[in-house]
Design an enzyme around this catalytic site. Structure first.
Site, PDB file in Angstrom:
ATOM      1  N   ILE A 495       0.817  -1.212   0.000  1.00  0.00           N
ATOM      2  CA  ILE A 495       0.000   0.000   0.000  1.00  0.00           C
ATOM      3  C   ILE A 495       0.850   1.262   0.000  1.00  0.00           C
ATOM      4  CG2 ILE A 495      -1.903  -1.170   1.166  1.00  0.00           C
ATOM      5  CD1 ILE A 495      -1.116   0.281   3.726  1.00  0.00           C
ATOM      6  N   GLY A 496       2.182   1.106  -0.032  1.00  0.00           N
ATOM      7  CA  GLY A 496       3.007   2.305  -0.004  1.00  0.00           C
ATOM      8  C   GLY A 496       4.403   2.096  -0.526  1.00  0.00           C
ATOM      9  N   GLY A 497       4.597   1.077  -1.377  1.00  0.00           N
ATOM     10  CA  GLY A 497       5.911   0.857  -1.953  1.00  0.00           C
ATOM     11  C   GLY A 497       6.694  -0.259  -1.318  1.00  0.00           C
ATOM     12  N   SER A 498       6.018  -1.146  -0.577  1.00  0.00           N
ATOM     13  CA  SER A 498       6.761  -2.193   0.138  1.00  0.00           C
ATOM     14  C   SER A 498       7.376  -3.223  -0.808  1.00  0.00           C
ATOM     15  CB  SER A 498       5.857  -2.887   1.161  1.00  0.00           C
ATOM     16  OG  SER A 498       4.718  -3.466   0.556  1.00  0.00           O
ATOM     17  N   SER A 536       2.423   1.121  10.256  1.00  0.00           N
ATOM     18  CA  SER A 536       3.756   1.366   9.680  1.00  0.00           C
ATOM     19  C   SER A 536       4.677   0.178   9.899  1.00  0.00           C
ATOM     20  CB  SER A 536       4.368   2.646  10.282  1.00  0.00           C
ATOM     21  OG  SER A 536       3.584   3.766   9.979  1.00  0.00           O
ATOM     22  N   THR A 539       7.478  -2.479   5.986  1.00  0.00           N
ATOM     23  CA  THR A 539       8.913  -2.443   5.672  1.00  0.00           C
ATOM     24  C   THR A 539       9.740  -2.853   6.880  1.00  0.00           C
ATOM     25  OG1 THR A 539       8.582  -0.749   3.983  1.00  0.00           O
ATOM     26  CG2 THR A 539      10.796  -0.971   4.882  1.00  0.00           C
ATOM     27  N   GLY A 721       9.018   2.759  10.648  1.00  0.00           N
ATOM     28  CA  GLY A 721       7.867   2.960   9.772  1.00  0.00           C
ATOM     29  C   GLY A 721       7.651   4.438   9.498  1.00  0.00           C
ATOM     30  N   GLY A 723       4.749   5.527   7.380  1.00  0.00           N
ATOM     31  CA  GLY A 723       3.473   5.748   6.718  1.00  0.00           C
ATOM     32  C   GLY A 723       2.439   6.515   7.513  1.00  0.00           C
ATOM     33  N   GLU A 724       2.663   6.733   8.814  1.00  0.00           N
ATOM     34  CA  GLU A 724       1.563   7.262   9.622  1.00  0.00           C
ATOM     35  C   GLU A 724       1.815   8.614  10.270  1.00  0.00           C
ATOM     36  OE1 GLU A 724      -0.959   3.995  11.513  1.00  0.00           O
ATOM     37  OE2 GLU A 724       1.065   3.201  11.629  1.00  0.00           O
TER      38      GLU A 724
END
Length: 764
Positions: A495-498, A536, A539, A721, A723-724
């Site tokens: 959902i974010g490039g993992s 998050s 990764t 992480g 993402g948040e």
């Protein structure tokens, strides 16, 4: 995209090397570089497959009947007319599902999927139809006759907490109160964190500021609505194709709702068109599964945009009361916070999370934080990037900004003066590990943006944000192909490039060109159990599993080389993607050379790792913005914005920057325009992107990013992480900037033109 990369800190990433500053240095060959994403071409070319794209032979279309009332008892559901209509193959109601337990998380999930004895919000699912076409399914759904007995309802926190409020659940007794109440209420739980003596802290303060704040429920704003296709066979097994943040979660939750064993369900992840926390739960998969079982054919359900807004979980609204004391030198002596969060129709943990975050960017000797989770007649709330933290930061950092003005201190300097460090106690219990808040504050302080003069007629706001991040369970399998390429299989939806992050870490470990690695998101029968992509964690935790599997593979590769050379394993080292004979008597063997002869040395090469990741590094972000306010309309325009965030180590800096910018944009929307608007009869009045106003590109300047790297020692590559936490500071940043531009401090969000204009007129 404007980007500045801050110098790396002296922290290490677990293998003795300093963070690489997001520019590919620091001893890494691949980590910190910016390869084109592995799934990029398919997505830009429109070839990526989402759940709604799937069409199976004989597939039916499902449509769900939803309540028009916010609170009502279901007297009867008559499906006879619908069952007789053309094209209809199956109809289900709550009576077709297993009976829900009297209380608890399982009941909450089961009754969210479909109502049983009563509906609890407008949009609550009541029945569903599967028919040959979408039009036939919709017509049949409209023919289902539901008789309701209307009940009183509550739509906001204050009304729900009132002594005479209508109670949603007769068996909901408030947790966290001693002695526990004997009478039900809408207060699901109470959370308290305390340290020291707050009254002593206020006595030590030269100034005390007390304010009340409110925020409204907001939607995650993902473009792709919830969708799934479910095919149940005659043996009772189901295959689910869906877009979600965790297909293992879909499997277990669907099994729970239907009373099935998880072995009956296989979930195949489709691409996901946005989630941001909103797709960490299910809404339609069990309904489609039961329709498919009854019809004997696959069933597709795609929610309309209106249904997404009315029936899926937004982030909660809140009321927060802050009382903060400080000395004239800027030392914050104490803080007392009272937080109440909407849970929607069923209990949650929003207040607990808010309590953990509200004062975390500050070190305090005395604090008392009390939070309440409140149920009311709205859809159950779910995560939205750092759940509950944005509202908490809005309250605390607005007060901190006011303190800085009162004591005549630069707002960054005041935050640095009160900044926690490694070993200090967190507000919620443990001691802080290595964190990068100070480095983020210094990065913003030293930025070109902050060092510049505030343009005439504009206001500048600054704020800090915190999110603790999580680890949880992840699995990964890394297989080497006969031509020397590799396949990395994980269970974390990207959902974010993992995908790119997993490939980069595998490339770094194996010494293999990242373009020779194919990252794959496997289904529930291909890869080991993996928790939801949330908190998050992907990764960090799944990346840790990838690294562990690669390290296992390197041992295997060394063993194969030792067998080829007829030498001891200790004589073989792995260097830059090749087996090297330490005595120097043999030519190095590349991965391709070893895999080409794998049949002769033991067979295929692959490794799997499963773990429960520990040590997720807490994340901080500090942000600054310049804004202007139109005095005639109240419209706020963002003129310039800069964000600094500690990424630990930026595995793929472009994705880190994208996550930072995305969080900022969503936070700006939350601060300035977004809110759920309900009429007095409990109907959501803005269930679509025409009336629910999210920021678009023309509303925003370029978001300037500063990647700060204080590597997390608990991860092999120092990952934190990202993402948040980026969504947390924009709420107080905007409020502080508006106060700076107008001299008027507004404590209720959003800062929409009508609200800002009313505040300006009230002060004139």
């Amino acid at each position: 995209m404007s980007t500045t990369e801050a110098p790396a800190s002296s922290g290490t990433n677990g293998n003795g090397t300093a963070g690489n500053g997001g520019n590919g240095t620091g001893g890494y060959r691949w980590v910190g570089t910016r390869p084109v994403r592995h799934d990029g071409l398919e997505k830009v070319a429109g070839k990526a497959r989402y759940a709604a794209d799937l069409i199976l032979p004989g597939m039916l279309h499902g449509h769900i009947v939803r309540s028009p009332h916010p609170h009502a008892r279901i007297v009867s559901v008559d499906t006879s007319k619908a069952e007789a209509m053309p094209g209809v193959k199956a109809v289900v109601t709550g009576a077709d599902f297993p009976e829900a337990p009297p209380k608890g998380a399982t009941r909450n999930l089961m009754c969210t999927i479909i109502a049983r004895d009563k509906v609890l919000y407008t949009g609550h699912a009541v029945a569903a139809v599967a028919a040959s076409t979408r039009r036939e399914a919709k017509a049949a759904a409209e023919a289902i006759e539901v008789t309701y007995e209307l009940l009183p309802y509550v739509l906001n926190i204050a009304d729900a907490m009132a002594d005479d409020a209508p109670v949603l659940h007769d068996n909901l007794l408030t947790r966290g109160v001693d002695p526990r109440p004997t009478e039900p209420s809408n207060i699901a739980a109470r959370t308290v964190y305390e340290r020291g003596d707050v009254e002593q802290g206020f006595a030590e303060a030269d100034i005390v500021i007390e304010r009340e704040f409110s925020t409204q429920a907001v939607h995650q704003g993902y473009i792709e609505p919830h969708a799934c296709v479910v095919d149940c066979d005659q043996e009772g097994k189901a295959v689910i194709w869906c877009s979600s943040q965790g297909h293992f979660m879909v499997r277990s939750s669907t099994a729970t709702v239907l009373g099935w064993d998880t072995s009956r369900i296989k979930v195949i992840p489709a691409e996901i068109g946005g989630g941001f926390g909103g797709k960490t739960t299910i809404y339609i998969e069990p309904v489609a599964a039961l329709l498919s079982t009854k019809a004997g054919r696959p069933v597709k359900i795609v929610m309309s945009r209106e249904d997404v807004f009315r029936a899926t979980g937004p982030a909660p609204g809140s009321i927060i009361k802050m009382k903060v004391g400080a000395r004239n030198d800027g030392t914050i002596t104490t803080a007392k916070a009272w937080l109440a969060y909407e849970n929607g129709a069923f209990q949650g943990i929003a207040a607990m999370l808010g309590c953990m975050c509200v004062v975390s960017p500050y070190t305090l000797d005395h604090l008392y934080v009390e939070g309440y989770d409140v149920v009311l007649n709205r859809p159950v709330n779910v995560a939205y990037r750092a759940p509950s933290a944005p509202a908490a930061a809005f309250a605390m950092d607005s007060v901190v900004d006011e303190i800085a003005q009162r004591v005549g201190m630069d707002p960054i300097d005041l935050r640095l003066h009160n900044c926690p460090s490694q070993g200090d106690p967190t507000p919620y219990g443990p001691k802080w590990p290595l964190i990068g808040l100070r480095e983020c504050l210094e990065a913003i302080r030293d930025s070109d943006h902050y060092q510049s003069e505030v343009p005439a007629g504009q206001g500048r706001g600054v704020a800090s944000g915190f999110w603790f991040n999580i680890g949880e369970a992840s699995s990964a399998t890394v297989n080497l192909n006969e031509n020397g390429t590799a396949t990395v299989i994980t269970g974390s939806p990207d959902i974010g490039g993992s995908r790119a992050s997993m490939a980069l870490m595998a490339a770094e470990e194996l010494g293999l060109d990242v373009h020779l690695i194919q990252p794959v998101v496997g289904d529930t029968e291909v890869v080991g159990f993996t928790d939801v992509t949330e908190g998050s964690r992907a990764t960090f935790a799944t990346g840790m599993a990838v690294v562990e599997a690669c390290r296992d593979l390197k041992v295997q590769l060394r063993k194969r080389a030792a067998k080829t050379w007829d030498c001891d394993l200790e004589e073989v080292e792995w260097v830059d993607g090749s087996a090297v004979h330490e005595p120097g008597e043999q030519e190095p063997l590349t991965i391709a050379a070893i895999t080409a002869g794998a049949k002769r040395t033991g067979g295929p090469l692959g490794a799997t790792a499963s773990l429960n990741a520990r040590g997720a590094g807490p994340a901080f972000s500090v942000q600054v913005a310049d804004i202007s306010v139109d005095s005639e309309t109240g419209r706020v325009t963002v003129e310039r914005y800069t964000t600094a965030q500690d990424a630990g180590t930026a595995i793929h800096p472009s994705y880190v920057e994208g996550q930072m910018q995305g969080g900022v944009v969503q936070g700006i929307g939350w601060a300035l325009n977004e809110e759920y608007i309900y009429s007095s009869d409990g109907t959501l009045e803005n269930p679509g992107f025409l009336d629910y106003r999210v920021p678009v590109a023309s509303d925003l300047p370029m978001i300037e990013t500063i990647i700060v790297e204080v590597p997390n020692p608990s991860h092999p590559y120092g990952v934190r992480g990202v993402g948040e936490v980026g969504i947390v500071p924009p709420l107080p940043v905007m409020a502080n900037a508006v106060a700076g531009a107008t001299g008027v401090r507004i404590s209720d969000l959003p800062l929409s033109p009508p609200r800002v204009l009313a505040a300006l007129l009230a002060e004139s």
